[in-house]
Design an enzyme around this catalytic site. Structure first.
Site, PDB file in Angstrom:
ATOM      1  N   HIS A 124      24.722  95.904  58.854  1.00  0.00           N
ATOM      2  CA  HIS A 124      25.793  95.356  59.571  1.00  0.00           C
ATOM      3  C   HIS A 124      27.206  96.237  59.259  1.00  0.00           C
ATOM      4  O   HIS A 124      27.178  96.707  57.950  1.00  0.00           O
ATOM      5  CB  HIS A 124      25.966  93.900  59.407  1.00  0.00           C
ATOM      6  CG  HIS A 124      26.851  93.154  60.145  1.00  0.00           C
ATOM      7  ND1 HIS A 124      28.587  93.225  59.921  1.00  0.00           N
ATOM      8  CD2 HIS A 124      27.018  92.375  61.189  1.00  0.00           C
ATOM      9  CE1 HIS A 124      29.165  92.634  60.727  1.00  0.00           C
ATOM     10  NE2 HIS A 124      28.187  91.977  61.633  1.00  0.00           N
ATOM     11  N   ASP A 201      23.617  91.727  51.057  1.00  0.00           N
ATOM     12  CA  ASP A 201      24.192  90.989  51.829  1.00  0.00           C
ATOM     13  C   ASP A 201      23.296  89.815  52.495  1.00  0.00           C
ATOM     14  O   ASP A 201      22.093  90.165  53.131  1.00  0.00           O
ATOM     15  CB  ASP A 201      24.558  91.932  53.372  1.00  0.00           C
ATOM     16  CG  ASP A 201      24.945  91.235  54.401  1.00  0.00           C
ATOM     17  OD1 ASP A 201      25.088  90.166  54.588  1.00  0.00           O
ATOM     18  OD2 ASP A 201      25.549  92.177  55.370  1.00  0.00           O
ATOM     19  N   GLN A 204      22.226  86.790  56.746  1.00  0.00           N
ATOM     20  CA  GLN A 204      21.285  86.223  57.243  1.00  0.00           C
ATOM     21  C   GLN A 204      20.036  85.575  56.589  1.00  0.00           C
ATOM     22  O   GLN A 204      19.106  85.198  57.164  1.00  0.00           O
ATOM     23  CB  GLN A 204      20.682  87.241  58.368  1.00  0.00           C
ATOM     24  CG  GLN A 204      21.659  87.817  59.319  1.00  0.00           C
ATOM     25  CD  GLN A 204      22.232  86.717  60.207  1.00  0.00           C
ATOM     26  OE1 GLN A 204      21.759  85.819  60.393  1.00  0.00           O
ATOM     27  NE2 GLN A 204      23.516  87.221  60.844  1.00  0.00           N
ATOM     28  N   LYS A 227      27.329  80.888  59.212  1.00  0.00           N
ATOM     29  CA  LYS A 227      25.958  80.866  59.720  1.00  0.00           C
ATOM     30  C   LYS A 227      24.992  79.980  59.183  1.00  0.00           C
ATOM     31  O   LYS A 227      23.852  80.053  59.291  1.00  0.00           O
ATOM     32  CB  LYS A 227      25.543  82.251  59.401  1.00  0.00           C
ATOM     33  CG  LYS A 227      26.578  83.424  60.278  1.00  0.00           C
ATOM     34  CD  LYS A 227      25.938  84.904  59.696  1.00  0.00           C
ATOM     35  CE  LYS A 227      26.886  85.959  60.166  1.00  0.00           C
ATOM     36  NZ  LYS A 227      27.049  86.159  61.337  1.00  0.00           N
ATOM     37  N   CYS A 366      27.231  94.615  65.899  1.00  0.00           N
ATOM     38  CA  CYS A 366      27.895  95.299  64.835  1.00  0.00           C
ATOM     39  C   CYS A 366      26.853  95.823  63.912  1.00  0.00           C
ATOM     40  O   CYS A 366      26.908  96.129  62.636  1.00  0.00           O
ATOM     41  CB  CYS A 366      28.356  93.938  63.925  1.00  0.00           C
ATOM     42  SG  CYS A 366      29.772  93.151  64.841  1.00  0.00           S
TER      43      CYS A 366
HETATM   44  N1  7TS Z   1      25.968  90.883  57.369  1.00  0.00           N
HETATM   45  C1  7TS Z   1      25.088  90.541  58.162  1.00  0.00           C
HETATM   46  C2  7TS Z   1      23.787  90.888  57.916  1.00  0.00           C
HETATM   47  C3  7TS Z   1      25.629  89.806  59.311  1.00  0.00           C
HETATM   48  O1  7TS Z   1      24.437  89.527  60.381  1.00  0.00           O
HETATM   49  C4  7TS Z   1      27.067  89.504  59.521  1.00  0.00           C
HETATM   50  C5  7TS Z   1      27.283  88.895  60.711  1.00  0.00           C
HETATM   51  C6  7TS Z   1      27.871  89.917  58.608  1.00  0.00           C
HETATM   52  C7  7TS Z   1      27.279  90.560  57.463  1.00  0.00           C
HETATM   53  C8  7TS Z   1      29.314  89.456  58.737  1.00  0.00           C
HETATM   54  O2  7TS Z   1      29.443  88.177  58.630  1.00  0.00           O
HETATM   55  P1  7TS Z   1      31.013  87.583  58.548  1.00  0.00           P
HETATM   56  O3  7TS Z   1      30.705  86.028  58.528  1.00  0.00           O
HETATM   57  O4  7TS Z   1      31.604  88.118  57.701  1.00  0.00           O
HETATM   58  O5  7TS Z   1      31.406  88.028  60.081  1.00  0.00           O
HETATM   59  N2  7TS Z   1      26.653  88.953  62.026  1.00  0.00           N
HETATM   60  C9  7TS Z   1      26.738  88.877  63.266  1.00  0.00           C
HETATM   61  C10 7TS Z   1      25.983  88.782  64.343  1.00  0.00           C
HETATM   62  O6  7TS Z   1      24.898  89.257  64.187  1.00  0.00           O
HETATM   63  N3  7TS Z   1      26.477  88.624  65.588  1.00  0.00           N
HETATM   64  O7  7TS Z   1      27.771  88.037  65.189  1.00  0.00           O
HETATM   65  C11 7TS Z   1      28.064  88.325  63.730  1.00  0.00           C
END
Ligand code: 7TS
Length: 408
Positions: A124, A201, A204, A227, A366
């Site tokens: 990401h 990371d 997910q 999430k 992303c």
């Molecule tokens: N890493 C992964 C693997 C992710 O899927 C996401 C968010 C992030 C980092 C960032 O997370 P945040 O909470 O800091 O924003 N993924 C997604 C997506 O797949 N669609 O919208 C956000």
């Protein structure tokens, strides 16, 4: 506990609403953000109704209650990921901020010009751009584990990169586009054997299956509450105590200090050293409640349910003309399916589905480099969580048939 997704749907007020007259919401975008159960929403409003105060400061009753509730949430989260102790669990705003914290503190202090950091092609943007920023500034080398045609990482190439004496390895536990679950434990072992530290990371992974940071032996592990049925605005950086102690603070301000003089300060102990300013208190408490909720259902039950739904969806989607799944045969995958439909633009696919109350995401999610590698500007993506059922998949399939009819 018997897994009953019909009862689970009822725990989420939003899943009971209609998005168009007579059309119930089919929410297939949990990879972007998950919906919130009533217990989480209630915990947050109750906090505001009864306990609201700033933490770690006042000695009045409310301040004590709020502090206790905030710290209890930290304890619950520490247990949930099997951290050794609560000092290793730092509240941040989200996964993105957790990764930036490591890059800007550990990276800035311990990496030097010419040092190698290994990432992967399936990251990401939040596990790419922070490294690129530091690399440009400090002349650090970045190398990438390639993604193979089947959606897995190329582990032979990883072995070769490890021979180049990397200082750090950072990779996603599960891809937010392909659903690939990476063998984190083995990858960490190999990286450690090569003398590198590892950040995982977990944006997910923590929401979808049981994660034990000690068993993995991860040095850093990042994830977001939103999430995993918790609120937005709060996330976690897990880090090994010794490492966190060795790192300089990230942001300066209140709470992260022991003593301040006009020209200098003495930093606070971890975890507070990394929690400058008033944090997202209600959100942390809601996060703790989300962890209770997921624990009560059981992470193994959730993972098993998602596997079933995903297998069912993969099977059903294969029957749709003109639909091509992005890496359909990833050997170990979570509940994320990205796909393309010939010349029909993913935004059009999502828009038609939306007409039927079906929420999917369209775009590069992303992960532009991953899409670029496979020659795809964008895909549509359906993702599943504990509240999705077989009927949601059936409705998706009907919706996609409408898409084909409309653009035939
Ligand atoms: N890493 C992964 C693997 C992710 O899927 C996401 C968010 C992030 C980092 C960032 O997370 P945040 O909470 O800091 O924003 N993924 C997604 C997506 O797949 N669609 O919208 C956000």
């Amino acid at each position: 506990m018997e897994y009953n997704h019909y009862n689970i749907k009822n725990d989420f007020p939003i899943l009971l609403r209609e998005v168009r007259p007579g059309t119930r919401l089919v929410y297939l975008d949990s990879t972007a953000t998950a919906q919130k159960p009533r217990v989480v929403i209630d915990a947050m409003s109750q906090y505001y109704e009864l306990n609201n105060a700033n933490i770690h400061r006042g000695i009045h009753q409310l301040a004590e209650e709020a502090t206790e509730m905030y710290e209890l949430a930290r304890e619950k989260i520490a247990q949930f990921i099997h951290a050794h102790n609560t000092k290793e669990v730092i509240f941040t705003r989200n996964t993105t901020e957790s990764i930036n914290l490591v890059v800007q503190t550990w990276g800035r202090k311990f990496l030097q010009a010419g040092d190698l950091v290994i990432l992967t092609e399936m990251e990401h943007h939040s596990n790419l751009v922070p490294w690129q920023m530091l690399a440009a500034e400090k002349n650090i080398q970045l190398e990438f584990i390639p993604v193979r045609e089947n959606g897995e990482l190329d582990f032979n190439h990883f072995d070769q990169l490890l021979e180049k004496n990397p200082k750090f390895v950072a990779f996603t536990h599960m891809s937010n586009v392909l659903g690939t679950i990476n063998p984190a434990k083995e990858m960490i072992q190999k990286a450690h054997a090569a003398g590198a530290l590892v950040l995982v990371d977990g944006a997910q992974s923590v929401p979808h299956f049981s994660v034990d940071v000690q068993d993995l032996d991860a040095d850093f592990y990042a994830f977001s509450a939103h999430k995993m049925c918790g609120p937005t605005g709060v996330g976690i950086l897990y880090g090994k105590e010794k490492l966190l102690d060795s790192m300089p603070p990230f942001l300066g301000g209140g709470d992260m200090i022991k003593k301040v003089l006009l020209r200098s300060f003495k930093e606070n102990d971890i975890p507070h050293k990394f929690e400058a300013g008033t944090p997202a208190i209600a959100e942390a408490i809601g996060f703790g409640k989300a962890v209770d909720y997921l624990t009560q259902i059981g992470m193994d039950n959730i993972a098993a349910h998602e596997k079933k739904i995903t297998q069912y969806a993969l099977q059903k989607l294969k029957s749709i003309e003109n639909l091509k799944i992005f890496c359909p045969d990833v050997p170990d995958r979570g509940g994320v399916i990205s796909f393309e439909m010939g010349l029909i633009h993913p935004h059009d696919v999502a828009q038609v589905l939306d007409h039927y109350g079906i929420a999917v995401r369209a775009g590069h999610h992303c992960a532009m480099p991953l899409h670029e590698k496979f020659g795809l500007p964008a895909t549509s993506r359906a993702s599943f969580y504990l509240y999705n059922d077989f009927e949601d998949v059936d409705l998706l399939v009907i919706g996609l048939q409408h898409v084909n009819e409309l653009f035939a």
